[in-house]
Write a protein that holds these residues in place. Structure first.
Motif, PDB file in Angstrom:
ATOM      1  N   ILE A  29      34.282  35.779  43.375  1.00 41.09           N
ATOM      2  CA  ILE A  29      35.053  36.216  42.210  1.00 41.09           C
ATOM      3  C   ILE A  29      36.464  36.582  42.665  1.00 41.09           C
ATOM      4  O   ILE A  29      36.630  37.398  43.567  1.00 41.09           O
ATOM      5  N   GLU A  30      37.457  35.936  42.067  1.00 44.15           N
ATOM      6  CA  GLU A  30      38.855  36.241  42.382  1.00 44.15           C
ATOM      7  C   GLU A  30      39.508  36.833  41.144  1.00 44.15           C
ATOM      8  O   GLU A  30      39.343  36.300  40.048  1.00 44.15           O
ATOM      9  N   VAL A  31      40.238  37.912  41.331  1.00 41.95           N
ATOM     10  CA  VAL A  31      40.961  38.516  40.222  1.00 41.95           C
ATOM     11  C   VAL A  31      42.415  38.717  40.656  1.00 41.95           C
ATOM     12  O   VAL A  31      42.673  39.300  41.694  1.00 41.95           O
ATOM     13  N   ASP A  32      43.325  38.175  39.856  1.00 39.50           N
ATOM     14  CA  ASP A  32      44.751  38.394  40.086  1.00 39.50           C
ATOM     15  C   ASP A  32      45.287  39.098  38.843  1.00 39.50           C
ATOM     16  O   ASP A  32      45.606  38.459  37.843  1.00 39.50           O
ATOM     17  N   ASP A  33      45.302  40.430  38.917  1.00 50.54           N
ATOM     18  CA  ASP A  33      45.690  41.222  37.754  1.00 50.54           C
ATOM     19  C   ASP A  33      47.136  40.953  37.338  1.00 50.54           C
ATOM     20  O   ASP A  33      47.445  40.873  36.157  1.00 50.54           O
ATOM     21  N   LYS A  34      48.016  40.790  38.317  1.00 54.47           N
ATOM     22  CA  LYS A  34      49.436  40.551  38.007  1.00 54.47           C
ATOM     23  C   LYS A  34      49.629  39.262  37.226  1.00 54.47           C
ATOM     24  O   LYS A  34      50.476  39.178  36.347  1.00 54.47           O
ATOM     25  N   VAL A  38      41.515  35.118  36.393  1.00 54.51           N
ATOM     26  CA  VAL A  38      40.205  35.378  36.979  1.00 54.51           C
ATOM     27  C   VAL A  38      39.537  34.038  37.266  1.00 54.51           C
ATOM     28  O   VAL A  38      39.551  33.144  36.416  1.00 54.51           O
ATOM     29  N   ARG A  39      38.979  33.924  38.468  1.00 59.15           N
ATOM     30  CA  ARG A  39      38.188  32.731  38.784  1.00 59.15           C
ATOM     31  C   ARG A  39      36.821  33.182  39.263  1.00 59.15           C
ATOM     32  O   ARG A  39      36.707  34.016  40.150  1.00 59.15           O
ATOM     33  N   VAL A  40      35.788  32.604  38.648  1.00 64.30           N
ATOM     34  CA  VAL A  40      34.419  32.854  39.086  1.00 64.30           C
ATOM     35  C   VAL A  40      33.848  31.517  39.542  1.00 64.30           C
ATOM     36  O   VAL A  40      33.850  30.542  38.785  1.00 64.30           O
ATOM     37  N   THR A  41      33.401  31.482  40.786  1.00 66.59           N
ATOM     38  CA  THR A  41      32.764  30.285  41.325  1.00 66.59           C
ATOM     39  C   THR A  41      31.282  30.599  41.448  1.00 66.59           C
ATOM     40  O   THR A  41      30.906  31.586  42.070  1.00 66.59           O
ATOM     41  N   SER A  66      34.473  40.753  27.676  1.00 64.50           N
ATOM     42  CA  SER A  66      34.657  41.950  28.506  1.00 64.50           C
ATOM     43  C   SER A  66      36.098  42.206  28.926  1.00 64.50           C
ATOM     44  O   SER A  66      36.479  43.351  29.131  1.00 64.50           O
ATOM     45  N   LEU A  67      36.859  41.144  29.092  1.00 65.73           N
ATOM     46  CA  LEU A  67      38.216  41.282  29.628  1.00 65.73           C
ATOM     47  C   LEU A  67      39.251  41.323  28.510  1.00 65.73           C
ATOM     48  O   LEU A  67      39.025  40.761  27.435  1.00 65.73           O
ATOM     49  N   PRO A  68      40.407  41.915  28.769  1.00 66.64           N
ATOM     50  CA  PRO A  68      41.495  41.840  27.791  1.00 66.64           C
ATOM     51  C   PRO A  68      41.882  40.368  27.558  1.00 66.64           C
ATOM     52  O   PRO A  68      41.772  39.558  28.483  1.00 66.64           O
ATOM     53  N   PRO A  69      42.320  40.038  26.355  1.00 69.52           N
ATOM     54  CA  PRO A  69      42.609  38.633  26.030  1.00 69.52           C
ATOM     55  C   PRO A  69      43.731  38.003  26.868  1.00 69.52           C
ATOM     56  O   PRO A  69      43.853  36.798  26.910  1.00 69.52           O
ATOM     57  N   ARG A  70      44.518  38.819  27.571  1.00 69.38           N
ATOM     58  CA  ARG A  70      45.609  38.256  28.377  1.00 69.38           C
ATOM     59  C   ARG A  70      45.104  37.457  29.580  1.00 69.38           C
ATOM     60  O   ARG A  70      45.825  36.650  30.157  1.00 69.38           O
ATOM     61  N   PHE A  71      43.837  37.638  29.947  1.00 66.73           N
ATOM     62  CA  PHE A  71      43.309  36.959  31.132  1.00 66.73           C
ATOM     63  C   PHE A  71      42.960  35.508  30.868  1.00 66.73           C
ATOM     64  O   PHE A  71      42.323  35.174  29.876  1.00 66.73           O
ATOM     65  N   LYS A  72      43.381  34.655  31.799  1.00 72.75           N
ATOM     66  CA  LYS A  72      42.945  33.263  31.812  1.00 72.75           C
ATOM     67  C   LYS A  72      41.723  33.224  32.719  1.00 72.75           C
ATOM     68  O   LYS A  72      41.770  33.701  33.856  1.00 72.75           O
ATOM     69  N   VAL A  73      40.641  32.697  32.209  1.00 71.43           N
ATOM     70  CA  VAL A  73      39.390  32.664  32.969  1.00 71.43           C
ATOM     71  C   VAL A  73      39.120  31.237  33.429  1.00 71.43           C
ATOM     72  O   VAL A  73      39.162  30.297  32.638  1.00 71.43           O
ATOM     73  N   ASP A  74      38.846  31.097  34.699  1.00 69.83           N
ATOM     74  CA  ASP A  74      38.546  29.808  35.308  1.00 69.83           C
ATOM     75  C   ASP A  74      37.125  29.906  35.875  1.00 69.83           C
ATOM     76  O   ASP A  74      36.851  30.763  36.716  1.00 69.83           O
TER      77      ASP A  74
END
Length: 120
Positions: A29-34, A38-41, A66-74
């Motif tokens: 799981i990678e998270v780049d808040d800035k 978010v990437r989940v493999t 679960s996440l704020p809508p600003r996140f791009k999820v991969d």
């Protein structure tokens, strides 16, 4: 930290969570808040797992909720872990395909079942 949101997602075919089956791990799981990224493999239990797209869809829906809508999820299948890796990855990260899948009542029921809290 993100694992807490998805650790209880159940496998569509087994009475275990994806974490118990080692389908998802903290390392994958990678998270780049800035960058709001978010990437989940995930690693399917078998190379020809017919439920890989459903598992990926469950992870995507859980994170969307679960996440704020600003996140791009991969959401991705671990390299070399699935016979149709490229096709599964394309499906899971195509907005139109995801939207179409979430219009299918049977698929939505399956996703909701996998995301339902377990009291065991």
């Amino acid at each position: 930290m993100l694992l807490q949101h998805i650790r209880d997602v159940k496998d569509p075919e087994h009475p275990y969570s994806l974490e118990e089956l080692k389908v998802i791990t903290e390392d994958a799981i990678e998270v780049d808040d800035k960058r709001s990224y978010v990437r989940v493999t995930f690693t399917p239990t078998v190379e020809h797992c017919s439920m890989a797209t459903v598992i990926g869809l469950c992870l995507r829906v859980k994170l969307m909720r679960s996440l704020p809508p600003r996140f791009k999820v991969d959401i991705r299948v671990a390299p070399g872990s699935h016979a149709s890796e490229a096709a599964v990855n394309k499906q899971l990260n195509d907005k139109e395909r995801v939207a179409a899948a979430l219009e299918n009542p049977n698929l939505v029921d399956m996703v909701d079942e996998c995301l339902a809290p377990s009291y065991g």
